[in-house]
Design a protein around this motif. Sequence first.
Motif, short mmCIF file in Angstrom:
data_model
loop_
_atom_site.label_atom_id
_atom_site.label_comp_id
_atom_site.label_asym_id
_atom_site.label_seq_id
_atom_site.Cartn_x
_atom_site.Cartn_y
_atom_site.Cartn_z
N LYS A 136 5.69 -5.81 12.43
CA LYS A 136 6.54 -4.60 11.73
C LYS A 136 6.68 -5.20 10.04
CE LYS A 136 8.44 -3.50 15.79
NZ LYS A 136 8.09 -4.07 16.33
N PHE A 137 6.87 -4.21 9.14
CA PHE A 137 6.42 -4.36 8.02
C PHE A 137 7.37 -3.39 7.15
CE2 PHE A 137 2.26 -5.34 9.01
CZ PHE A 137 1.75 -5.85 8.91
N HIS A 138 7.80 -4.12 5.60
CA HIS A 138 8.67 -3.51 4.57
C HIS A 138 7.60 -2.42 4.18
CE1 HIS A 138 11.57 -7.17 4.65
NE2 HIS A 138 12.50 -6.26 5.11
N PRO A 139 7.68 -1.24 3.75
CA PRO A 139 7.30 -0.25 3.94
C PRO A 139 6.13 -0.50 2.33
CG PRO A 139 8.75 1.26 3.95
CD PRO A 139 9.27 -0.49 4.26
N GLU A 140 7.56 -1.38 1.36
CA GLU A 140 6.65 -1.51 0.21
C GLU A 140 5.53 -3.17 0.19
OE1 GLU A 140 11.03 -3.27 0.64
OE2 GLU A 140 9.73 -1.93 1.16
N CYS A 141 6.23 -3.56 1.38
CA CYS A 141 5.15 -4.82 2.29
C CYS A 141 3.60 -4.29 2.38
CB CYS A 141 5.87 -6.13 2.93
SG CYS A 141 6.91 -6.60 2.41
N PHE A 142 3.57 -3.24 2.64
CA PHE A 142 2.78 -2.89 3.70
C PHE A 142 1.09 -2.23 3.02
CE2 PHE A 142 0.70 0.99 6.97
CZ PHE A 142 0.83 -0.13 8.47
N ILE A 143 0.80 -3.63 2.28
CA ILE A 143 -0.45 -3.36 1.42
C ILE A 143 -1.43 -3.84 1.97
CG2 ILE A 143 1.28 -3.52 -0.47
CD1 ILE A 143 0.60 -6.41 -0.85
N CYS A 144 -2.60 -3.26 1.57
CA CYS A 144 -4.22 -3.80 2.12
C CYS A 144 -4.63 -5.08 1.15
CB CYS A 144 -4.81 -2.20 0.95
SG CYS A 144 -6.70 -3.47 0.84
N SER A 145 -5.16 -6.27 1.84
CA SER A 145 -4.59 -7.06 1.22
C SER A 145 -6.53 -7.17 0.84
CB SER A 145 -5.40 -8.17 3.40
OG SER A 145 -4.63 -8.04 3.73
N SER A 146 -6.97 -6.42 0.79
CA SER A 146 -8.16 -6.39 -0.31
C SER A 146 -7.45 -6.18 -1.84
CB SER A 146 -9.02 -5.45 0.23
OG SER A 146 -10.32 -5.88 -0.59
N CYS A 147 -7.76 -5.23 -1.63
CA CYS A 147 -6.87 -3.97 -3.88
C CYS A 147 -5.19 -3.82 -3.18
CB CYS A 147 -7.80 -2.64 -3.36
SG CYS A 147 -6.71 -1.61 -2.48
N SER A 148 -5.02 -4.33 -2.86
CA SER A 148 -3.30 -4.56 -2.75
C SER A 148 -3.10 -3.15 -2.83
CB SER A 148 -3.24 -5.39 -3.85
OG SER A 148 -3.63 -7.01 -3.82
N LEU A 149 -3.40 -1.99 -2.75
CA LEU A 149 -2.76 -0.39 -3.15
C LEU A 149 -1.99 -0.61 -1.48
CD1 LEU A 149 -5.23 1.17 -3.93
CD2 LEU A 149 -3.69 0.62 -5.80
N TYR A 150 -0.67 -0.18 -1.71
CA TYR A 150 0.40 0.89 -0.99
C TYR A 150 0.03 2.06 0.10
CZ TYR A 150 3.81 -1.74 -3.29
OH TYR A 150 4.42 -2.21 -4.44
N ILE A 151 0.12 1.99 1.67
CA ILE A 151 -0.94 2.40 2.52
C ILE A 151 0.03 2.65 2.33
CG2 ILE A 151 -1.62 2.37 4.88
CD1 ILE A 151 -2.96 -0.17 3.70
N GLY A 152 0.45 4.17 2.98
CA GLY A 152 1.11 4.72 3.06
C GLY A 152 1.23 5.79 4.69
N ASP A 153 2.43 5.52 4.47
CA ASP A 153 3.15 6.35 5.91
C ASP A 153 1.37 7.79 6.18
OD1 ASP A 153 3.94 6.75 8.87
OD2 ASP A 153 5.17 8.62 8.09
N GLY A 154 1.05 7.66 7.15
CA GLY A 154 -0.02 8.78 7.77
C GLY A 154 -1.41 8.50 7.08
N GLU A 155 -1.75 6.86 6.42
CA GLU A 155 -2.93 7.16 5.85
C GLU A 155 -3.61 6.24 6.86
OE1 GLU A 155 -1.48 7.13 0.72
OE2 GLU A 155 -2.32 5.75 2.19
N SER A 156 -4.30 6.08 6.34
CA SER A 156 -5.20 5.20 8.05
C SER A 156 -5.75 3.35 7.47
CB SER A 156 -6.93 5.74 7.48
OG SER A 156 -7.90 5.87 5.95
N TYR A 157 -5.50 2.97 8.07
CA TYR A 157 -5.60 1.24 7.89
C TYR A 157 -6.29 1.27 9.00
CZ TYR A 157 -1.51 1.31 11.43
OH TYR A 157 -1.18 1.63 11.79
N ALA A 158 -5.64 -0.59 9.13
CA ALA A 158 -7.09 -1.41 10.55
C ALA A 158 -6.48 -2.63 9.99
CB ALA A 158 -8.11 -1.51 9.36
N LEU A 159 -5.49 -3.25 11.43
CA LEU A 159 -5.56 -4.52 11.26
C LEU A 159 -6.65 -5.54 11.79
CD1 LEU A 159 -2.59 -6.14 11.52
CD2 LEU A 159 -1.81 -5.53 13.17
#
Length: 175
Positions: free
Chosen positions: A100-123
């Motif tokens: 679980k993450f704060h929305p402001e902490c839900f960022i890409c480890s590579s590019c440091s961009l925020y990953i918004g709700d509904g955007e694709s991501y991988a853990l």
Amino acid sequence: MYVFERLYICVVSDDSSEETTKCAGCMNLIDDDEFFSALGQDWHTDCFRCSACDITLSSWYFEKDGLLFCKNDYWKKYGEACQDCGQIITGPVMVAGDHKFHPECFICSSCSLYIGDGESYALVERSKLFCGQCYKRQMQPLNKSTPFIKKPHSIQLIGKYTDAYSCLFCWFIIN
């Protein structure tokens, strides 16, 4: 998103009736004009306290298993920590796998961009969070013979004693 399931607002009573009631905190009779009514019981205003730090509570309080808590102690004891910053999450939450993450902490480890709700991501490796584009870039050199799907999916560990991962959408095995 978290909902404050255990947050209550109690009623400050101004009871002028002759009926006597006992305080749930000290068990003495309540003869004051003002007292709190909470959890189906009455309390002297001075006895209405947090069960952890003993601070006097206002009309806002948290309850768990019949115990009263101030906001800080409730979240310390029962809140969940953000996977990235380690602080307690008290509002909206982003979830990736079991993390679980704060929305402001839900960022890409590579590019440091925020990953918004509904955007694709991988853990990846149970701790590295990647946006869809960075995940695609990271994975292409590893497996050039397999065509990459346009939108990456979330992955999960598929075996307790293996390092194999599987996409949650297409079940593609990633070693």
